[in-house]
Design a protein around this motif. Sequence first.
Motif, mmCIF file in Angstrom:
data_model
loop_
_atom_site.group_PDB
_atom_site.id
_atom_site.type_symbol
_atom_site.label_atom_id
_atom_site.label_comp_id
_atom_site.label_asym_id
_atom_site.label_seq_id
_atom_site.Cartn_x
_atom_site.Cartn_y
_atom_site.Cartn_z
ATOM 1 N N ASP A 5 0.783 -1.129 0.173
ATOM 2 C CA ASP A 5 0.004 0.009 -0.031
ATOM 3 C C ASP A 5 0.877 1.222 -0.232
ATOM 4 N N GLY A 6 1.136 1.678 -1.089
ATOM 5 C CA GLY A 6 2.041 2.800 -1.293
ATOM 6 C C GLY A 6 3.623 2.548 -0.917
ATOM 7 N N ASP A 7 3.820 3.003 0.262
ATOM 8 C CA ASP A 7 5.165 2.900 0.774
ATOM 9 C C ASP A 7 5.315 1.945 1.768
ATOM 10 N N ASP A 8 4.170 1.341 2.022
ATOM 11 C CA ASP A 8 4.087 0.254 3.225
ATOM 12 C C ASP A 8 3.479 -0.876 2.784
ATOM 13 N N TYR A 9 3.849 -1.833 3.748
ATOM 14 C CA TYR A 9 3.225 -3.120 3.495
ATOM 15 C C TYR A 9 1.968 -3.183 4.739
ATOM 16 N N VAL A 10 0.981 -3.957 4.413
ATOM 17 C CA VAL A 10 -0.140 -4.256 5.498
ATOM 18 C C VAL A 10 -0.121 -5.651 5.821
ATOM 19 N N ALA A 55 -1.498 -4.663 10.393
ATOM 20 C CA ALA A 55 -0.257 -4.049 10.942
ATOM 21 C C ALA A 55 0.548 -3.513 9.962
ATOM 22 N N ARG A 56 0.983 -2.112 9.923
ATOM 23 C CA ARG A 56 1.560 -1.407 8.828
ATOM 24 C C ARG A 56 3.093 -1.215 9.068
ATOM 25 N N VAL A 57 4.101 -1.483 7.955
ATOM 26 C CA VAL A 57 5.281 -1.308 8.251
ATOM 27 C C VAL A 57 5.923 -0.707 7.012
ATOM 28 N N PRO A 58 6.984 -0.158 6.997
ATOM 29 C CA PRO A 58 7.599 0.440 5.771
ATOM 30 C C PRO A 58 7.972 -0.583 4.879
#
Length: 404
Positions: free
Chosen positions: A157-162, A237-240
């Motif tokens: 998701d854009g600059d993140d992974y969920v 949970a969202r991380v770069p």
Amino acid sequence: MDFAFDAHTEELRAKLLAFMDEYVYPAEAVAEDQRAQLASPWDTPAVVGELKAEARRQGLWNLFLPDAEYGGGLTNLQYAPLAEITGRSPHLAPTALNCAAPDTGNMEVLYQFGDEQQKKQWLEPLLAGEIRSAFAMTEPEVASSDATNITTLIERDGDDYVITGRKWYISGAMNPDCKIFIVMGKTDPDGPDIRRQQSMILVPRDTPGVTVKRAMQVFGYEDHSHGGHAEVVFDHARVPVTNLIGEEGGGFAIAQARLGPGRIHHCMRLIGMAERAIELMCQRAVSRVAFGKALAQQGVVHNWIADARVAVEQLRLLVLKTAWMMDTVGNKGAHAEIQAIKIATPRTVVGILDKAIQLHGAGGVSQDFPLAELYASARTLMLADGPDEVHQRSLARRELKKYL
């Protein structure tokens, strides 16, 4: 094949054996007493920190990692007898030497596949023993013996992974010092190659959406010394994206690279468990009298002890051969041998521990001896890192292929 220990290994063995006698064995009861006084059973007893400081002072630190810059600089063949010694006190000694699973496997993953930032942020504090980690792969909703079944999603998701999914039996996750999870999930769940659907990603424990729900018991044990085996929920949970280890689709290959050394390390320690069981059997046999004579004079006890000694010597040779092959032809070249030790060692050690428990009578299943807890650990290893049947299936196919 020459399995004689070289001078450096002999020096480390002598030092480690002395460390076990002087520090580790006396600390076993101390750790249990201290744990009973802690605010949380998952907190680390003070004596563990003292052991770690002494091990590091003596140079008995990170012995598992072959790169001398990061670890002990030992080959698998050199490390094998040392890991065996730590297996005599598996809930304390490996942690004291910073050689405990799952941290060892996670450090190996970061060492082999992590980028410079990931190494600096997570590998360095793990190598220093400042934090602990967990490896989140097994799931309750699917047969996790087939890693392609994993359903946890890792969505860009854009600059993140969920990350969304539910894991369980995540070793070490109950320990408050566990700061990072390596999570295996699917970035391409509909991809044509089922072994390229998975990826691995770093998820800090304090990430919003990460919930460590409960400790899973193993034969009634919560395994406080290893930091438990937790059920963990990842709820968006969202991380770069920089937290991805390696490339998208590389998770299955990374898992295989991680599990090879992990399997042999488990087998090395299992041999140490068996040696301690034999020692306890012999001590019990010469100290107890039944029906007018010492247990050591009973024929059935002779059989148990003799069979245990033969089995341990056989296992040790197979493990040393596997270690030698991993050093000489690599993990892939030693694949069949790794499978063989993973099949043979846990089941054999479970049998030895069973006889040791029988010889101790009611004491064998009590908390007054380490046998029941050792049995629970050894029996679990018939499932961990791939159940026996998966390795049997693969090894049989390899044999049959010669005739097809």
